[in-house]
Design an enzyme around this catalytic site. Structure first.
Site, PDB file in Angstrom:
ATOM      1  N   ARG A   7      67.321 -22.639  45.662  1.00 36.68           N
ATOM      2  CA  ARG A   7      67.159 -21.200  45.780  1.00 36.68           C
ATOM      3  C   ARG A   7      68.062 -20.501  44.766  1.00 36.68           C
ATOM      4  NH1 ARG A   7      62.817 -21.478  48.045  1.00 36.68           N
ATOM      5  NH2 ARG A   7      62.266 -20.400  49.973  1.00 36.68           N
TER       6      ARG A   7
ATOM      7  N   CYS B 151      56.149  -6.505  67.044  1.00 33.39           N
ATOM      8  CA  CYS B 151      56.001  -5.193  67.690  1.00 33.39           C
ATOM      9  C   CYS B 151      56.254  -5.290  69.182  1.00 33.39           C
ATOM     10  CB  CYS B 151      54.608  -4.609  67.412  1.00 33.39           C
ATOM     11  SG  CYS B 151      53.284  -5.314  68.409  1.00 33.39           S
TER      12      CYS B 151
ATOM     13  N   CYS C 245      51.798 -10.693  70.190  1.00 30.09           N
ATOM     14  CA  CYS C 245      53.187 -10.673  70.670  1.00 30.09           C
ATOM     15  C   CYS C 245      53.253 -10.974  72.160  1.00 30.09           C
ATOM     16  CB  CYS C 245      53.826  -9.308  70.392  1.00 30.09           C
ATOM     17  SG  CYS C 245      54.366  -9.090  68.679  1.00 30.09           S
TER      18      CYS C 245
ATOM     19  N   CYS D 157      52.572 -11.611  64.956  1.00 31.92           N
ATOM     20  CA  CYS D 157      52.274 -10.216  65.324  1.00 31.92           C
ATOM     21  C   CYS D 157      51.221  -9.666  64.366  1.00 31.92           C
ATOM     22  CB  CYS D 157      53.547  -9.393  65.216  1.00 31.92           C
ATOM     23  SG  CYS D 157      53.296  -7.629  65.448  1.00 31.92           S
TER      24      CYS D 157
ATOM     25  N   HIS E 167      60.537 -11.328  49.416  1.00 31.66           N
ATOM     26  CA  HIS E 167      60.409 -11.283  50.884  1.00 31.66           C
ATOM     27  C   HIS E 167      61.534 -12.028  51.579  1.00 31.66           C
ATOM     28  CE1 HIS E 167      58.503 -15.031  49.629  1.00 31.66           C
ATOM     29  NE2 HIS E 167      58.762 -15.494  50.837  1.00 31.66           N
ATOM     30  N   GLU E 168      62.642 -12.326  50.843  1.00 31.35           N
ATOM     31  CA  GLU E 168      63.718 -13.133  51.434  1.00 31.35           C
ATOM     32  C   GLU E 168      65.033 -12.357  51.266  1.00 31.35           C
ATOM     33  OE1 GLU E 168      63.692 -17.881  51.406  1.00 31.35           O
ATOM     34  OE2 GLU E 168      64.654 -17.093  49.609  1.00 31.35           O
TER      35      GLU E 168
ATOM     36  N   ARG F 111      49.139  -6.213  60.233  1.00 28.39           N
ATOM     37  CA  ARG F 111      48.782  -7.287  59.293  1.00 28.39           C
ATOM     38  C   ARG F 111      47.760  -6.840  58.245  1.00 28.39           C
ATOM     39  NH1 ARG F 111      48.139  -9.909  55.814  1.00 28.39           N
ATOM     40  NH2 ARG F 111      48.104 -12.152  55.484  1.00 28.39           N
TER      41      ARG F 111
ATOM     42  N   CYS G 297      51.432  -6.001  70.807  1.00 28.96           N
ATOM     43  CA  CYS G 297      50.061  -6.417  70.471  1.00 28.96           C
ATOM     44  C   CYS G 297      49.720  -7.691  71.275  1.00 28.96           C
ATOM     45  CB  CYS G 297      49.912  -6.659  68.969  1.00 28.96           C
ATOM     46  SG  CYS G 297      50.683  -8.173  68.365  1.00 28.96           S
TER      47      CYS G 297
ATOM     48  N   CYS H 117      61.503 -17.190  46.608  1.00 25.02           N
ATOM     49  CA  CYS H 117      60.783 -18.270  47.297  1.00 25.02           C
ATOM     50  C   CYS H 117      59.580 -18.683  46.452  1.00 25.02           C
ATOM     51  CB  CYS H 117      60.328 -17.751  48.665  1.00 25.02           C
ATOM     52  SG  CYS H 117      59.203 -18.819  49.574  1.00 25.02           S
ATOM     53  N   HIS H 118      59.105 -19.912  46.673  1.00 24.52           N
ATOM     54  CA  HIS H 118      57.936 -20.366  45.902  1.00 24.52           C
ATOM     55  C   HIS H 118      56.726 -19.450  46.124  1.00 24.52           C
ATOM     56  CE1 HIS H 118      56.077 -23.729  43.594  1.00 24.52           C
ATOM     57  NE2 HIS H 118      55.016 -23.042  43.956  1.00 24.52           N
ATOM     58  N   THR H 119      56.663 -18.812  47.292  1.00 24.30           N
ATOM     59  CA  THR H 119      55.520 -17.933  47.559  1.00 24.30           C
ATOM     60  C   THR H 119      55.504 -16.728  46.608  1.00 24.30           C
ATOM     61  OG1 THR H 119      55.620 -18.661  49.852  1.00 24.30           O
ATOM     62  CG2 THR H 119      54.253 -16.743  49.401  1.00 24.30           C
TER      63      THR H 119
ATOM     64  N   CYS I 246      63.285 -16.150  54.981  1.00 23.01           N
ATOM     65  CA  CYS I 246      62.113 -17.020  54.817  1.00 23.01           C
ATOM     66  C   CYS I 246      62.515 -18.495  54.877  1.00 23.01           C
ATOM     67  CB  CYS I 246      61.332 -16.731  53.537  1.00 23.01           C
ATOM     68  SG  CYS I 246      59.824 -17.740  53.448  1.00 23.01           S
TER      69      CYS I 246
HETATM   70  P1  NAD Z   1      59.796 -25.350  45.847  1.00 22.79           P
HETATM   71  O1  NAD Z   1      59.022 -25.155  44.599  1.00 22.79           O
HETATM   72  O2  NAD Z   1      61.245 -25.010  45.828  1.00 22.79           O
HETATM   73  O3  NAD Z   1      59.687 -26.867  46.329  1.00 22.79           O
HETATM   74  C1  NAD Z   1      58.534 -27.646  46.216  1.00 22.79           C
HETATM   75  C2  NAD Z   1      58.950 -29.119  46.056  1.00 22.79           C
HETATM   76  O4  NAD Z   1      57.772 -29.923  46.061  1.00 22.79           O
HETATM   77  C3  NAD Z   1      59.682 -29.423  44.763  1.00 22.79           C
HETATM   78  O5  NAD Z   1      60.890 -30.135  45.017  1.00 22.79           O
HETATM   79  C4  NAD Z   1      58.706 -30.297  43.976  1.00 22.79           C
HETATM   80  O6  NAD Z   1      59.344 -31.240  43.126  1.00 22.79           O
HETATM   81  C5  NAD Z   1      57.922 -30.956  45.084  1.00 22.79           C
HETATM   82  N1  NAD Z   1      56.574 -31.420  44.712  1.00 22.79           N
HETATM   83  C6  NAD Z   1      55.644 -30.762  43.951  1.00 22.79           C
HETATM   84  N2  NAD Z   1      54.523 -31.496  43.864  1.00 22.79           N
HETATM   85  C7  NAD Z   1      54.740 -32.635  44.573  1.00 22.79           C
HETATM   86  C8  NAD Z   1      53.936 -33.775  44.872  1.00 22.79           C
HETATM   87  N3  NAD Z   1      52.683 -33.890  44.443  1.00 22.79           N
HETATM   88  N4  NAD Z   1      54.470 -34.742  45.645  1.00 22.79           N
HETATM   89  C9  NAD Z   1      55.759 -34.649  46.108  1.00 22.79           C
HETATM   90  N5  NAD Z   1      56.561 -33.590  45.858  1.00 22.79           N
HETATM   91  C10 NAD Z   1      56.052 -32.597  45.102  1.00 22.79           C
HETATM   92  O7  NAD Z   1      59.038 -24.513  46.975  1.00 22.79           O
HETATM   93  P2  NAD Z   1      59.553 -23.917  48.380  1.00 22.79           P
HETATM   94  O8  NAD Z   1      60.133 -22.572  48.164  1.00 22.79           O
HETATM   95  O9  NAD Z   1      60.324 -24.958  49.085  1.00 22.79           O
HETATM   96  O10 NAD Z   1      58.119 -23.700  49.090  1.00 22.79           O
HETATM   97  C11 NAD Z   1      57.320 -24.802  49.442  1.00 22.79           C
HETATM   98  C12 NAD Z   1      55.954 -24.365  49.921  1.00 22.79           C
HETATM   99  O11 NAD Z   1      56.084 -23.698  51.179  1.00 22.79           O
HETATM  100  C13 NAD Z   1      55.246 -23.361  49.003  1.00 22.79           C
HETATM  101  O12 NAD Z   1      53.860 -23.636  49.029  1.00 22.79           O
HETATM  102  C14 NAD Z   1      55.521 -22.031  49.674  1.00 22.79           C
HETATM  103  O13 NAD Z   1      54.557 -21.061  49.308  1.00 22.79           O
HETATM  104  C15 NAD Z   1      55.417 -22.442  51.129  1.00 22.79           C
HETATM  105  N6  NAD Z   1      56.064 -21.585  52.115  1.00 22.79           N
HETATM  106  C16 NAD Z   1      55.425 -21.425  53.310  1.00 22.79           C
HETATM  107  C17 NAD Z   1      56.002 -20.702  54.329  1.00 22.79           C
HETATM  108  C18 NAD Z   1      55.328 -20.558  55.653  1.00 22.79           C
HETATM  109  O14 NAD Z   1      55.780 -19.737  56.476  1.00 22.79           O
HETATM  110  N7  NAD Z   1      54.274 -21.304  55.940  1.00 22.79           N
HETATM  111  C19 NAD Z   1      57.255 -20.090  54.114  1.00 22.79           C
HETATM  112  C20 NAD Z   1      57.875 -20.276  52.884  1.00 22.79           C
HETATM  113  C21 NAD Z   1      57.274 -21.036  51.898  1.00 22.79           C
HETATM  114  N1  AHE Z   2      48.203 -14.549  51.294  1.00 22.40           N
HETATM  115  C1  AHE Z   2      47.880 -15.963  51.362  1.00 22.40           C
HETATM  116  C2  AHE Z   2      48.642 -16.718  52.403  1.00 22.40           C
HETATM  117  C3  AHE Z   2      50.131 -16.618  52.232  1.00 22.40           C
HETATM  118  C4  AHE Z   2      50.790 -17.237  53.430  1.00 22.40           C
HETATM  119  O1  AHE Z   2      50.282 -18.193  54.027  1.00 22.40           O
HETATM  120  N2  AHE Z   2      51.944 -16.722  53.791  1.00 22.40           N
HETATM  121  C5  AHE Z   2      52.736 -17.287  54.877  1.00 22.40           C
HETATM  122  C6  AHE Z   2      54.155 -17.010  54.572  1.00 22.40           C
HETATM  123  S1  AHE Z   2      54.681 -17.767  53.068  1.00 22.40           S
HETATM  124  C7  AHE Z   2      56.262 -17.233  52.959  1.00 22.40           C
HETATM  125  O2  AHE Z   2      56.852 -17.763  51.890  1.00 22.40           O
HETATM  126  C8  AHE Z   2      52.429 -16.605  56.209  1.00 22.40           C
HETATM  127  O3  AHE Z   2      53.290 -16.231  56.982  1.00 22.40           O
HETATM  128  N3  AHE Z   2      51.192 -16.466  56.512  1.00 22.40           N
HETATM  129  C9  AHE Z   2      50.740 -15.787  57.682  1.00 22.40           C
HETATM  130  C10 AHE Z   2      50.162 -14.448  57.320  1.00 22.40           C
HETATM  131  O4  AHE Z   2      49.705 -13.738  58.206  1.00 22.40           O
HETATM  132  O5  AHE Z   2      50.173 -14.112  56.121  1.00 22.40           O
HETATM  133  C11 AHE Z   2      46.388 -16.181  51.541  1.00 22.40           C
HETATM  134  O6  AHE Z   2      45.968 -17.351  51.488  1.00 22.40           O
HETATM  135  O7  AHE Z   2      45.662 -15.188  51.692  1.00 22.40           O
HETATM  136 ZN    ZN Z   3      58.894 -17.444  51.447  1.00 27.20          ZN
HETATM  137 ZN    ZN Z   4      52.879  -7.539  67.765  1.00 26.78          ZN
END
Ligand code: NAD
Ligand code: AHE
Ligand code: ZN
Ligand code: ZN
Length: 370
Positions: free
Chosen positions: A365, A92, A98, A106, A62-63, A110, A95, A40-42, A169
């Site tokens: 992916r 859990c 939850c 949860c 994480h995936e 954390r 908490c 994943c991008h993360t 994820c």
């Molecule tokens: P990825 O790198 O596969 O996809 C990102 C896309 O954004 C690409 O297609 C890229 O071309 C495009 N992009 C980049 N800059 C751009 C811009 N300025 N304008 C338009 N498009 C642009 O990433 P991913 O795996 O899909 O993850 C995306 C984001 O989501 C990451 O920041 C990741 O950390 C986050 N994420 C968050 C959670 C969550 O639970 N909140 C879960 C998973 C991933």
């Molecule tokens: N550690 C970072 C934040 C990372 C983050 O926001 N993680 C998401 C999942 S990304 C999965 O690809 C998330 O679930 N956040 C909630 C949590 O509790 O971490 C920071 O900025 O410190």
């Molecule tokens: Zn992820």
């Molecule tokens: Zn919990």
């Protein structure tokens, strides 16, 4: 026991394939053999050094999807042979978070999870006597990993782990953000910024929600083909509008703005555009992308005063132990699509190529098969 793993020794350096030592599960813990894991991008984000919680040396990932090998004392809900998906958002059930009925976040473990250790404050990973840290409570870039019982969802044994690992994820995050966080209604207009694994899964969720118009925004037009196949209706490349803010392009395209927008990139300037392309009075923007240390979002407060809403979503608001088995079943029934998201599969030895392919925008992916 010994395990093959990709170790991140320091930020900004490629991963090293090593033979590491994995200690058996302590009370309340489970040893899992990882069969497959997505990238994943993360994972890239943390390896880059931009993650404020990033600590090294660490085993990222994480995936994943795997099989329970051994359970520690007191573990009652899992047994050897069970098929599982690791959860970076545990459940859990007891908490305050939850029990609130308001969040999937949860908080039981954390703090230690963020420190890269198990709930007792120690790591199960080492190499040559040197401690290696856990990551997001999952560390799926190791053939064997140890997780708390509350961080595992037990799933249907018939499900192919090299596919449903993406429910750990990306796919769940995107679909859940639409269905749980935004609660998009039939006919609504949606703008999705970023067409990676997350954005494409938002598109999929928007189709499931019967959204009317699904507008995809990406600077890499190669991503639009897959978005169209999944059901997107409009495609906008910001590079085609060098003199117009992208929020203005979308407001004009929709005659006032979208009902919902999703930021799936992690770029704070795009987060602003995603909010500001929402319709006055009711438009809601959901932040999914993760931004680096020190980054902050900005907009004129007037944007919110006049009815736009800014929200965030982690793991799509999904409670993993309760809801993820149902996502797996919906994949098995053909309702959730995962296979088209898998651009490459490769062995652990090639994991750095998976990182390169994502950097280069060539992979939605990559799935690593152990
Ligand atoms: P990825 O790198 O596969 O996809 C990102 C896309 O954004 C690409 O297609 C890229 O071309 C495009 N992009 C980049 N800059 C751009 C811009 N300025 N304008 C338009 N498009 C642009 O990433 P991913 O795996 O899909 O993850 C995306 C984001 O989501 C990451 O920041 C990741 O950390 C986050 N994420 C968050 C959670 C969550 O639970 N909140 C879960 C998973 C991933
Ligand atoms: N550690 C970072 C934040 C990372 C983050 O926001 N993680 C998401 C999942 S990304 C999965 O690809 C998330 O679930 N956040 C909630 C949590 O509790 O971490 C920071 O900025 O410190
Ligand atoms: Zn992820
Ligand atoms: Zn919990």
């Amino acid at each position: 026991m010994k395990s093959r793993a990709a170790v991140a020794w320091e930020a900004g350096k490629p991963l090293s394939i090593e033979e590491i030592d994995v200690q058996g599960p302590k009370a309340g813990e489970v040893l899992v053999r990882i069969v497959a894991t997505g990238v994943c991008h993360t994972d890239l984000f943390t390896l880059s050094g931009a993650d404020p919680e990033g600590a090294f040396p660490v085993i990222l990932g994480h995936e994943g999807g795997g099989i329970v090998e051994e359970v520690g004392e007191g573990v009652t809900s899992l047994k050897p042979g069970d098929h599982v998906i690791p959860l970076y958002t545990p459940e859990c059930g007891e908490c305050a978070f939850c029990r609130s009925g308001k969040t999937n976040l949860c908080q039981k473990i954390r703090v230690t999870q963020g420190q890269g250790v198990m709930p007792d404050g120690t790591s199960r990973f080492s190499m040559g006597g040197k401690q290696l840290l856990h990551y997001m409570g999952t560390s799926t870039f190791s053939e064997y990993t140890v997780l708390p019982e509350i961080s595992l969802a037990k799933i249907n044994k018939d499900a192919p782990l090299d596919k449903v690992c993406l429910l750990g994820c990306g796919v769940t995050t995107g679909i859940g953000a639409v269905l749980n966080t935004a609660k998009v209604e039939p006919g609504a207009s949606v703008a999705v910024f970023g067409m990676g694994g997350i954005g494409l899964s938002v598109v999929q969720g928007a189709v499931m929600a019967k959204a009317g118009r699904i507008i995809c925004v990406d600077t890499n037009p190669a991503k639009f083909e897959m978005a169209k196949m999944l059901g997107a209706t409009d495609f906008v490349n910001p590079k085609d509008y060098p003199d117009t803010p992208i929020q203005q392009v979308i407001v004009e395209l929709t005659g006032g703005g979208v009902d919902y927008s999703f930021e799936c990139i992690g770029n704070v300037d795009v987060m602003r555009a995603a909010l500001e392309c929402c319709h006055k009075g009711w438009g809601e923007s959901i932040i999914i992308g993760v931004a680096g240390a020190g980054q902050e979002i900005r907009t004129r407060p007037f944007q919110l005063v006049t009815g736009r809403v800014w929200r965030g979503s982690a793991f799509g608001g999904v409670k993993g132990r309760t809801e993820l088995p149902g996502y797996v079943d919906r994949y098995m029934g053909g309702e959730i699509k995962i296979d088209p998201m898998i651009t490459y599969t490769m062995g652990l030895d090639d994991i750095n190529r998976a990182f390169d392919l994502m950097h280069e925008g060539k992979a939605i992916r990559s799935v690593i098969i152990f």
